[in-house]
Write a protein that holds these residues in place. Structure first.
Motif, short mmCIF file in Angstrom:
data_model
loop_
_atom_site.label_atom_id
_atom_site.label_comp_id
_atom_site.label_asym_id
_atom_site.label_seq_id
_atom_site.Cartn_x
_atom_site.Cartn_y
_atom_site.Cartn_z
N LYS A 196 6.46 -0.12 6.58
CA LYS A 196 5.62 -0.37 5.39
C LYS A 196 5.23 0.92 4.69
CE LYS A 196 2.99 -4.29 7.15
NZ LYS A 196 3.77 -5.37 6.65
N ARG B 37 1.33 -7.28 3.39
CA ARG B 37 2.61 -7.05 2.71
C ARG B 37 2.63 -5.70 1.98
NH1 ARG B 37 2.43 -12.37 -0.52
NH2 ARG B 37 3.11 -10.90 -2.09
N THR B 38 3.80 -5.10 1.90
CA THR B 38 3.97 -3.81 1.24
C THR B 38 3.57 -3.88 -0.22
OG1 THR B 38 5.77 -3.32 2.77
CG2 THR B 38 5.62 -1.95 0.81
#
Length: 195
Positions: free
Chosen positions: A42, A115-116
Motif C-alpha cells: 500500500k 484501501r490505497t
C-alpha cells in the motif's frame, strides 16, 4: 498546494496476544501473505524511501521476512522505550526525522483493510488544506479504540480499552500530519504526561 514529501511510519509493536498466536502481529498471515506485505504494498508508492517499521521485540523474524521479500524497502526502528503511540512516535521523529520537511503517514501495523485510494484521498486532503493533522474516522459497533467528542465536535478523549460504547466513532488506524507543526506539540504533550 502541491503534494509535500511523505514519510511512512508503521507502528508494528503488537504481540498478537488477542489472536492467541506466537507469530508477531505484523507478520501474521492473511490469505497466505504476511500483514507487513499488505502494508508495504500500500505504502510503496507514497514513500519511495525505506519505510520505517517500529518494532523492538521481533527484529529477527521481521528482518528475515524482509530478506525473503526484497521488493519491499523497509527499515526496522527499535524504540528504546515503548510507551504508547505519542512517546514512540516522538522518539522516531527525534532520532530519525528531525529535519524532515513534509507529511508523516503514521499507520497501525494491522490495517490491511484500508484501501490505497482511500489513503491517497486522505493524503490529498492533508496536502491541499494543510491542517496540522488529518485523522480519518469511521463508526462501528463497540469500537476497540474510540473517540469521544464534545457538543461542538472537538475531540475530548480517545480511549483504547474495551469499548464503553455500544456504537461509536473509531480512529481509522491512520494519522497524517505535518511533521513541523505536530513535532513541537507532541514534545510538549509527552513532557507533560510522562507516564
Amino acid at each position: 498546494g502541491t503534494m509535500k514529501k511523505t514519510k511512512v511510519i508503521i507502528l508494528a509493536a503488537g504481540k498478537g496476544s488477542r489472536m492467541k498466536s506466537n507469530i508477531p502481529k505484523i507478520l501474521f498471515p492473511i490469505l497466505g501473505k504476511a500483514n507487513l506485505g499488505y502494508l508495504l504494498e500500500k505504502y510503496k508508492e507514497i514513500d519511495k524511501e525505506p519505510i520505517i517499521v517500529v518494532n523492538s521485540k521481533n527484529r529477527k523474524p521481521i528482518e528475515r521476512w524482509l530478506r525473503e521479500n526484497p521488493r519491499y524497502k523497509a527499515e526496522i526502528f527499535e524504540a528504546k522505550e515503548l510507551g504508547g503511540t505519542a512517546k514512540t512516535t516522538l522518539e522516531v521523529l527525534n532520532r530519525r526525522l528531525m529535519n524532515f520537511d513534509g507529511n508523516i503517514v503514521l499507520s497501525w501495523g494491522d490495517i490491511t483493510n484500508l484501501r490505497t485510494d482511500t489513503i491517497n484521498i486522505i493524503l490529498s486532503v492533508q496536502s491541499v488544506l494543510e491542517p496540522c493533522m488529518t485523522l480519518p474516522t469511521s463508526w462501528e459497533k463497540r469500537p476497540y479504540a474510540g473517540i469521544l467528542r464534545d457538543e461542538l465536535g472537538n475531540v475530548n478523549d480517545i480511549f483504547t480499552k474495551e469499548s464503553r460504547l455500544e456504537f461509536g466513532e473509531h480512529d481509522g488506524s491512520l494519522f497524517i500530519f505535518d511533521r513541523k507543526k505536530v513535532h513541537k506539540t507532541l514534545n510538549s504533550l509527552v513532557k507533560s504526561r510522562p507516564e
